[in-house]
Design a protein around this motif. Sequence first.
Motif, PDB file in Angstrom:
ATOM      1  N   VAL A 103      -8.716  -7.273   4.293  1.00 12.57           N
ATOM      2  CA  VAL A 103      -8.875  -7.856   2.575  1.00 12.57           C
ATOM      3  C   VAL A 103      -7.378  -7.661   1.416  1.00 12.57           C
ATOM      4  O   VAL A 103      -7.836  -6.042   1.391  1.00 12.57           O
ATOM      5  N   PHE A 104      -6.870  -8.363   0.958  1.00  9.68           N
ATOM      6  CA  PHE A 104      -6.473  -7.841  -0.130  1.00  9.68           C
ATOM      7  C   PHE A 104      -6.140  -8.050  -1.638  1.00  9.68           C
ATOM      8  O   PHE A 104      -6.905  -9.484  -1.476  1.00  9.68           O
ATOM      9  N   LEU A 105      -6.052  -7.719  -2.550  1.00  7.21           N
ATOM     10  CA  LEU A 105      -6.139  -8.501  -3.878  1.00  7.21           C
ATOM     11  C   LEU A 105      -4.747  -9.150  -4.614  1.00  7.21           C
ATOM     12  O   LEU A 105      -5.482  -9.972  -5.211  1.00  7.21           O
ATOM     13  N   THR A 106      -3.585  -9.328  -2.867  1.00  9.27           N
ATOM     14  CA  THR A 106      -2.914 -10.246  -2.958  1.00  9.27           C
ATOM     15  C   THR A 106      -2.471 -10.714  -2.433  1.00  9.27           C
ATOM     16  O   THR A 106      -2.094 -10.217  -1.176  1.00  9.27           O
ATOM     17  N   ARG A 107      -2.300 -12.077  -2.361  1.00  7.56           N
ATOM     18  CA  ARG A 107      -1.710 -13.060  -1.401  1.00  7.56           C
ATOM     19  C   ARG A 107      -0.499 -11.723  -0.488  1.00  7.56           C
ATOM     20  O   ARG A 107       0.363 -12.003   0.714  1.00  7.56           O
ATOM     21  N   GLU A 108       0.263 -11.390  -1.831  1.00  7.31           N
ATOM     22  CA  GLU A 108       1.560 -10.981  -1.001  1.00  7.31           C
ATOM     23  C   GLU A 108       1.420  -9.268  -0.014  1.00  7.31           C
ATOM     24  O   GLU A 108       2.205  -9.496   1.172  1.00  7.31           O
ATOM     25  N   GLU A 109       0.209  -8.769  -0.609  1.00  7.81           N
ATOM     26  CA  GLU A 109       0.004  -7.818   0.189  1.00  7.81           C
ATOM     27  C   GLU A 109      -0.166  -7.865   1.653  1.00  7.81           C
ATOM     28  O   GLU A 109      -0.238  -7.494   2.416  1.00  7.81           O
ATOM     29  N   ALA A 110      -1.426  -9.079   1.471  1.00 10.86           N
ATOM     30  CA  ALA A 110      -2.034  -9.498   2.743  1.00 10.86           C
ATOM     31  C   ALA A 110      -0.525  -9.654   3.424  1.00 10.86           C
ATOM     32  O   ALA A 110      -0.319  -9.402   5.126  1.00 10.86           O
ATOM     33  N   GLU A 111       0.224 -10.796   3.032  1.00 11.15           N
ATOM     34  CA  GLU A 111       1.938 -11.199   3.843  1.00 11.15           C
ATOM     35  C   GLU A 111       2.467  -9.355   4.785  1.00 11.15           C
ATOM     36  O   GLU A 111       2.931  -9.971   5.312  1.00 11.15           O
ATOM     37  N   ALA A 112       2.239  -8.595   3.557  1.00  6.11           N
ATOM     38  CA  ALA A 112       3.234  -7.528   3.659  1.00  6.11           C
ATOM     39  C   ALA A 112       2.266  -6.407   5.190  1.00  6.11           C
ATOM     40  O   ALA A 112       3.284  -6.293   5.997  1.00  6.11           O
ATOM     41  N   LYS A 113       1.078  -6.358   4.823  1.00  2.00           N
ATOM     42  CA  LYS A 113       0.158  -6.208   6.236  1.00  2.00           C
ATOM     43  C   LYS A 113       0.622  -6.971   7.563  1.00  2.00           C
ATOM     44  O   LYS A 113       0.397  -6.264   8.219  1.00  2.00           O
ATOM     45  N   MET A 114       0.558  -8.398   7.324  1.00  2.00           N
ATOM     46  CA  MET A 114       0.554  -8.825   8.490  1.00  2.00           C
ATOM     47  C   MET A 114       2.166  -9.263   9.221  1.00  2.00           C
ATOM     48  O   MET A 114       2.231  -8.883  10.661  1.00  2.00           O
ATOM     49  N   LYS A 115       3.392  -8.810   8.745  1.00  2.00           N
ATOM     50  CA  LYS A 115       4.559  -8.404   9.355  1.00  2.00           C
ATOM     51  C   LYS A 115       4.341  -6.868   9.425  1.00  2.00           C
ATOM     52  O   LYS A 115       5.587  -7.454  10.007  1.00  2.00           O
ATOM     53  N   ARG A 116       3.906  -6.053   8.633  1.00  2.00           N
ATOM     54  CA  ARG A 116       4.252  -4.664   9.585  1.00  2.00           C
ATOM     55  C   ARG A 116       3.246  -5.031  11.182  1.00  2.00           C
ATOM     56  O   ARG A 116       3.810  -4.101  11.834  1.00  2.00           O
ATOM     57  N   ALA A 117       2.042  -6.202  11.142  1.00  2.00           N
ATOM     58  CA  ALA A 117       1.730  -5.721  11.782  1.00  2.00           C
ATOM     59  C   ALA A 117       1.980  -6.493  13.478  1.00  2.00           C
ATOM     60  O   ALA A 117       1.713  -6.494  14.288  1.00  2.00           O
ATOM     61  N   GLU A 118       3.377  -7.388  12.703  1.00  2.00           N
ATOM     62  CA  GLU A 118       3.797  -8.520  13.982  1.00  2.00           C
ATOM     63  C   GLU A 118       4.956  -6.997  15.048  1.00  2.00           C
ATOM     64  O   GLU A 118       5.547  -6.531  14.483  1.00  2.00           O
ATOM     65  N   GLY A 119       4.735  -7.713  15.736  1.00  2.00           N
ATOM     66  CA  GLY A 119       5.868  -6.865  17.268  1.00  2.00           C
ATOM     67  C   GLY A 119       4.606  -5.570  17.443  1.00  2.00           C
ATOM     68  O   GLY A 119       4.672  -5.471  18.725  1.00  2.00           O
ATOM     69  N   GLN A 120       3.607  -5.687  17.238  1.00  2.00           N
ATOM     70  CA  GLN A 120       2.509  -5.130  17.560  1.00  2.00           C
ATOM     71  C   GLN A 120       1.987  -5.296  18.595  1.00  2.00           C
ATOM     72  O   GLN A 120       1.397  -6.421  18.183  1.00  2.00           O
ATOM     73  N   LYS A 121       1.423  -4.663  19.857  1.00  2.00           N
ATOM     74  CA  LYS A 121       0.383  -5.836  20.031  1.00  2.00           C
ATOM     75  C   LYS A 121      -0.478  -6.233  19.541  1.00  2.00           C
ATOM     76  O   LYS A 121      -1.647  -4.938  18.979  1.00  2.00           O
ATOM     77  N   CYS A 122      -1.110  -7.101  20.408  1.00  2.00           N
ATOM     78  CA  CYS A 122      -2.197  -7.658  19.747  1.00  2.00           C
ATOM     79  C   CYS A 122      -3.544  -7.514  20.387  1.00  2.00           C
ATOM     80  O   CYS A 122      -3.282  -7.214  21.536  1.00  2.00           O
TER      81      CYS A 122
END
Length: 125
Positions: free
Chosen positions: A106-125
């Motif tokens: 949970v993030f206070l801005t959409r940009e923070e949430a998008e950045a967290k999702m981007k960092r998680a890309e490429g990591q095994k789900c």
Amino acid sequence: MDAEKFKRMTERDEFGNADIVGVDSADLQLNLGFEEFNKVTAALNRLAEYEEMEEDGRLLKLPCKEGTAVYAIEVDDEKFDHFHCATKISEYAFCTQMLPLVGKCVFLTREEAEAKMKRAEGQKC
């Protein structure tokens, strides 16, 4: 609680009213009119209540007001394996139950949430 970080400014008298630590309340009362003294007493009682709540670990500092829009990373629960992939970001109204999740999913801005999702890309789900 760290004593240096939190030092009480009030103490309770034998009647449960708050006094300022190190200030003679009789002197204070003599220098104020009745209405002013009642206002000071009410303010001190409120401060004492907050100090007691902080001492007891019941005072929370929220990152935003309840009802503020926050952004949560959703996971795909339809996968059949035991892993879940982050799939989208949804907007919710902040509530205190979300407090442990702030900064994780949970993030206070959409940009923070998008950045967290981007960092998680490429990591095994």
